[in-house]
Design a protein around this motif. Structure first.
Motif, PDB file in Angstrom:
ATOM      1  N   LEU A   1     -18.747  80.998 -40.303  1.00 17.36           N
ATOM      2  CA  LEU A   1     -19.655  80.179 -39.507  1.00 17.36           C
ATOM      3  C   LEU A   1     -19.443  80.389 -38.011  1.00 17.36           C
ATOM      4  O   LEU A   1     -20.328  80.095 -37.208  1.00 17.36           O
ATOM      5  N   HIS A   2     -18.267  80.890 -37.646  1.00 17.11           N
ATOM      6  CA  HIS A   2     -17.958  81.139 -36.240  1.00 17.11           C
ATOM      7  C   HIS A   2     -17.843  82.647 -36.074  1.00 17.11           C
ATOM      8  O   HIS A   2     -16.770  83.226 -36.189  1.00 17.11           O
ATOM      9  N   ALA A   3     -18.977  83.299 -35.821  1.00 17.03           N
ATOM     10  CA  ALA A   3     -19.064  84.755 -35.898  1.00 17.03           C
ATOM     11  C   ALA A   3     -18.091  85.449 -34.956  1.00 17.03           C
ATOM     12  O   ALA A   3     -17.462  86.436 -35.315  1.00 17.03           O
ATOM     13  N   ARG A   4     -17.948  84.943 -33.734  1.00 20.93           N
ATOM     14  CA  ARG A   4     -17.044  85.575 -32.788  1.00 20.93           C
ATOM     15  C   ARG A   4     -16.636  84.565 -31.725  1.00 20.93           C
ATOM     16  O   ARG A   4     -17.310  83.559 -31.503  1.00 20.93           O
ATOM     17  N   SER A   5     -15.503  84.855 -31.079  1.00 24.17           N
ATOM     18  CA  SER A   5     -15.017  83.971 -30.031  1.00 24.17           C
ATOM     19  C   SER A   5     -15.919  84.085 -28.799  1.00 24.17           C
ATOM     20  O   SER A   5     -16.703  85.021 -28.658  1.00 24.17           O
ATOM     21  N   THR A   6     -15.780  83.116 -27.919  1.00 25.22           N
ATOM     22  CA  THR A   6     -16.561  83.118 -26.688  1.00 25.22           C
ATOM     23  C   THR A   6     -16.330  84.405 -25.906  1.00 25.22           C
ATOM     24  O   THR A   6     -15.196  84.853 -25.750  1.00 25.22           O
ATOM     25  N   ARG A   7     -17.398  84.977 -25.415  1.00 24.95           N
ATOM     26  CA  ARG A   7     -17.276  86.213 -24.643  1.00 24.95           C
ATOM     27  C   ARG A   7     -16.575  85.920 -23.307  1.00 24.95           C
ATOM     28  O   ARG A   7     -16.865  84.913 -22.646  1.00 24.95           O
ATOM     29  N   PRO A   8     -15.665  86.813 -22.873  1.00 26.71           N
ATOM     30  CA  PRO A   8     -14.979  86.583 -21.598  1.00 26.71           C
ATOM     31  C   PRO A   8     -15.934  86.398 -20.427  1.00 26.71           C
ATOM     32  O   PRO A   8     -15.640  85.648 -19.494  1.00 26.71           O
ATOM     33  N   ALA A   9     -17.101  87.056 -20.450  1.00 21.30           N
ATOM     34  CA  ALA A   9     -18.058  86.910 -19.353  1.00 21.30           C
ATOM     35  C   ALA A   9     -18.563  85.473 -19.240  1.00 21.30           C
ATOM     36  O   ALA A   9     -18.887  85.009 -18.137  1.00 21.30           O
ATOM     37  N   VAL A  10     -18.658  84.754 -20.369  1.00 23.11           N
ATOM     38  CA  VAL A  10     -19.097  83.360 -20.346  1.00 23.11           C
ATOM     39  C   VAL A  10     -18.074  82.515 -19.597  1.00 23.11           C
ATOM     40  O   VAL A  10     -18.433  81.603 -18.843  1.00 23.11           O
ATOM     41  N   VAL A  11     -16.791  82.804 -19.795  1.00 14.64           N
ATOM     42  CA  VAL A  11     -15.730  82.069 -19.108  1.00 14.64           C
ATOM     43  C   VAL A  11     -15.692  82.461 -17.626  1.00 14.64           C
ATOM     44  O   VAL A  11     -15.557  81.599 -16.752  1.00 14.64           O
ATOM     45  N   ARG A  12     -15.835  83.733 -17.334  1.00 13.92           N
ATOM     46  CA  ARG A  12     -15.725  84.193 -15.945  1.00 13.92           C
ATOM     47  C   ARG A  12     -16.797  83.588 -15.037  1.00 13.92           C
ATOM     48  O   ARG A  12     -16.545  83.338 -13.857  1.00 13.92           O
ATOM     49  N   ARG A  13     -17.993  83.346 -15.562  1.00  8.52           N
ATOM     50  CA  ARG A  13     -19.044  82.831 -14.688  1.00  8.52           C
ATOM     51  C   ARG A  13     -18.776  81.380 -14.270  1.00  8.52           C
ATOM     52  O   ARG A  13     -19.443  80.865 -13.374  1.00  8.52           O
ATOM     53  N   GLU A  14     -17.816  80.709 -14.917  1.00 11.20           N
ATOM     54  CA  GLU A  14     -17.464  79.350 -14.528  1.00 11.20           C
ATOM     55  C   GLU A  14     -16.333  79.307 -13.511  1.00 11.20           C
ATOM     56  O   GLU A  14     -16.047  78.247 -12.959  1.00 11.20           O
ATOM     57  N   LEU A  15     -15.674  80.437 -13.262  1.00 10.74           N
ATOM     58  CA  LEU A  15     -14.506  80.458 -12.391  1.00 10.74           C
ATOM     59  C   LEU A  15     -14.925  80.511 -10.923  1.00 10.74           C
ATOM     60  O   LEU A  15     -15.800  81.299 -10.544  1.00 10.74           O
ATOM     61  N   LEU A  16     -14.275  79.711 -10.113  1.00 13.03           N
ATOM     62  CA  LEU A  16     -14.547  79.664  -8.674  1.00 13.03           C
ATOM     63  C   LEU A  16     -13.507  80.442  -7.888  1.00 13.03           C
ATOM     64  O   LEU A  16     -13.362  80.227  -6.683  1.00 13.03           O
ATOM     65  N   PHE A  17     -12.796  81.337  -8.544  1.00  9.21           N
ATOM     66  CA  PHE A  17     -11.807  82.172  -7.874  1.00  9.21           C
ATOM     67  C   PHE A  17     -11.870  83.563  -8.489  1.00  9.21           C
ATOM     68  O   PHE A  17     -12.336  83.743  -9.615  1.00  9.21           O
ATOM     69  N   ALA A  18     -11.397  84.555  -7.740  1.00  3.19           N
ATOM     70  CA  ALA A  18     -11.437  85.941  -8.200  1.00  3.19           C
ATOM     71  C   ALA A  18     -10.291  86.695  -7.545  1.00  3.19           C
ATOM     72  O   ALA A  18      -9.622  86.197  -6.630  1.00  3.19           O
ATOM     73  N   ALA A  19     -10.074  87.912  -8.034  1.00  9.88           N
ATOM     74  CA  ALA A  19      -9.034  88.755  -7.463  1.00  9.88           C
ATOM     75  C   ALA A  19      -9.314  89.001  -5.984  1.00  9.88           C
ATOM     76  O   ALA A  19     -10.454  89.264  -5.584  1.00  9.88           O
ATOM     77  N   GLY A  20      -8.263  88.896  -5.172  1.00  3.46           N
ATOM     78  CA  GLY A  20      -8.408  89.047  -3.725  1.00  3.46           C
ATOM     79  C   GLY A  20      -8.440  87.732  -2.985  1.00  3.46           C
ATOM     80  O   GLY A  20      -8.173  87.693  -1.778  1.00  3.46           O
ATOM     81  N   ASP A  21      -8.777  86.632  -3.676  1.00  2.75           N
ATOM     82  CA  ASP A  21      -8.751  85.310  -3.055  1.00  2.75           C
ATOM     83  C   ASP A  21      -7.314  84.810  -2.960  1.00  2.75           C
ATOM     84  O   ASP A  21      -6.396  85.369  -3.572  1.00  2.75           O
ATOM     85  N   THR A  22      -7.134  83.750  -2.211  1.00  3.96           N
ATOM     86  CA  THR A  22      -5.876  83.020  -2.249  1.00  3.96           C
ATOM     87  C   THR A  22      -6.039  81.827  -3.185  1.00  3.96           C
ATOM     88  O   THR A  22      -7.152  81.296  -3.341  1.00  3.96           O
ATOM     89  N   VAL A  23      -4.961  81.405  -3.801  1.00  3.14           N
ATOM     90  CA  VAL A  23      -5.030  80.326  -4.788  1.00  3.14           C
ATOM     91  C   VAL A  23      -5.334  79.005  -4.089  1.00  3.14           C
ATOM     92  O   VAL A  23      -4.563  78.547  -3.237  1.00  3.14           O
TER      93      VAL A  23
END
Length: 320
Positions: free
Chosen positions: A77-99
């Protein structure tokens, strides 16, 4: 000695928490023998504020299950886990930023607000060779997203299924068989995030009956707690019906509404929006066919237009 060190590292990761990552620190042999510190937090890792982000990895995990026999049946019933791209679009930080711990905490809040994740946390790994930089790892675990739909309300009833995270895409789909006042029909629909950064999602669907249809499309806030400067809530709908008892009659209706909200300062820190917009509705009743005998007009129109003004206030408290 090398063999002993490898065994000690394996033992450390085995006896850690269920997630397989130590909570506070794990001394590991990095490049050149430099020790690395790993911290984890459901809101933001400790001790990394202001550090430069070297990389951001995303790991998605399937839902927790019981015995292996049950696991095989439920995983279908759960064909596959959430795609990483779905999680990434919610993130407000990226490589190169400061924490920025506030942006990290808001990213975790946005992930948990999606409704189809059971767990979300972030790990930070800092090595001695470059103590001013950290590697971030966002880990999520899916919740069971497939749920039954059972509705019994007055003269309306429905039975079907809803998937809040179809094929790990973050898109919610639903299909039901329903009875609306004696009209049997099949309803399908989907809710698609269209502007994650603006916290907006589109909702489309159609209900097909034997003697007509209803179809609609709309856009509105994606989460119950919007935190953007503007919000939009709009909807258009169309329906047609030709009663079986009177096939010479056709009823048509169309409607549209639009609300715009502007966030205003709130001393209590809540999300308060001033709303303004309008709505319009038109209904037509027509008698078709030359053999139809009726007293009065053969076509009736009803038009309505109005203006809406108001305010919306959403508040939430998080224990961090």
């Amino acid at each position: 000695m090398r063999q002993s060190g490898a065994f000690a590292l394996l033992l450390l990761t085995t006896i850690g928490p269920a997630s397989g990552v130590p909570r506070a620190l794990a001394a590991q042999g990095g490049g050149g023998g430099a020790a690395c510190a790993v911290s984890r937090g459901a809101v933001a890792p400790d001790g990394v504020s202001g550090a430069r982000i070297r990389s951001v990895d995303v790991v998605t995990q399937p839902p927790r299950v019981g015995p292996r026999a049950v696991e095989r049946a439920l995983r279908a019933l759960h064909a596959r886990s959430t795609r990483p791209a779905v999680v990434r679009r919610e993130l407000l930080f990226a490589a190169g930023d400061t924490v920025d711990t506030l942006r990290v905490a808001e990213s975790m809040r946005r992930l948990r607000a999606l409704g189809f994740l059971d767990e979300a946390y972030v790990e930070a790994r800092r090595c001695g060779a470059d103590p001013g930089a950290v590697e971030l790892r966002v880990v999520t675990r899916d919740a069971w997203s497939v749920t039954p739909v059972v509705r019994l309300r007055g003269s309306s009833s429905a039975l079907g299924v809803n998937d809040r995270n179809a094929f790990g895409s973050g898109v919610a789909v639903r299909a039901t068989a329903q009875d609306d006042g004696g009209r049997l029909g099949i309803a399908t629909g989907a809710r698609v995030p269209v502007l994650p950064s603006a916290d907006a999602a589109a909702d489309v669907g159609v209900v097909q009956y034997a003697n007509g249809f209803t179809r609609y499309a709309g856009v509105g806030p994606r989460t119950p707690w919007p935190d953007t400067r503007w919000i939009v809530d709009g909807r258009v709908a169309e329906s047609r019906q030709a009663p079986r008892s009177d096939p010479g009659t056709l009823f048509r209706r169309g409607s549209a509404s639009l609300l715009l909200g502007r966030r205003v300062p709130d001393p209590a820190g809540a999300s308060t929006y001033l709303m303004a917009g309008g709505e319009a509705d038109r209904a037509d009743l027509s008698l078709r066919g030359a053999d139809v005998s009726a007293v009065g007009p053969r076509q009736v129109h009803r038009d309505y237009a109005g203006v809406a003004l108001g305010a919306v206030r959403a508040a939430a408290q998080f224990d961090t």
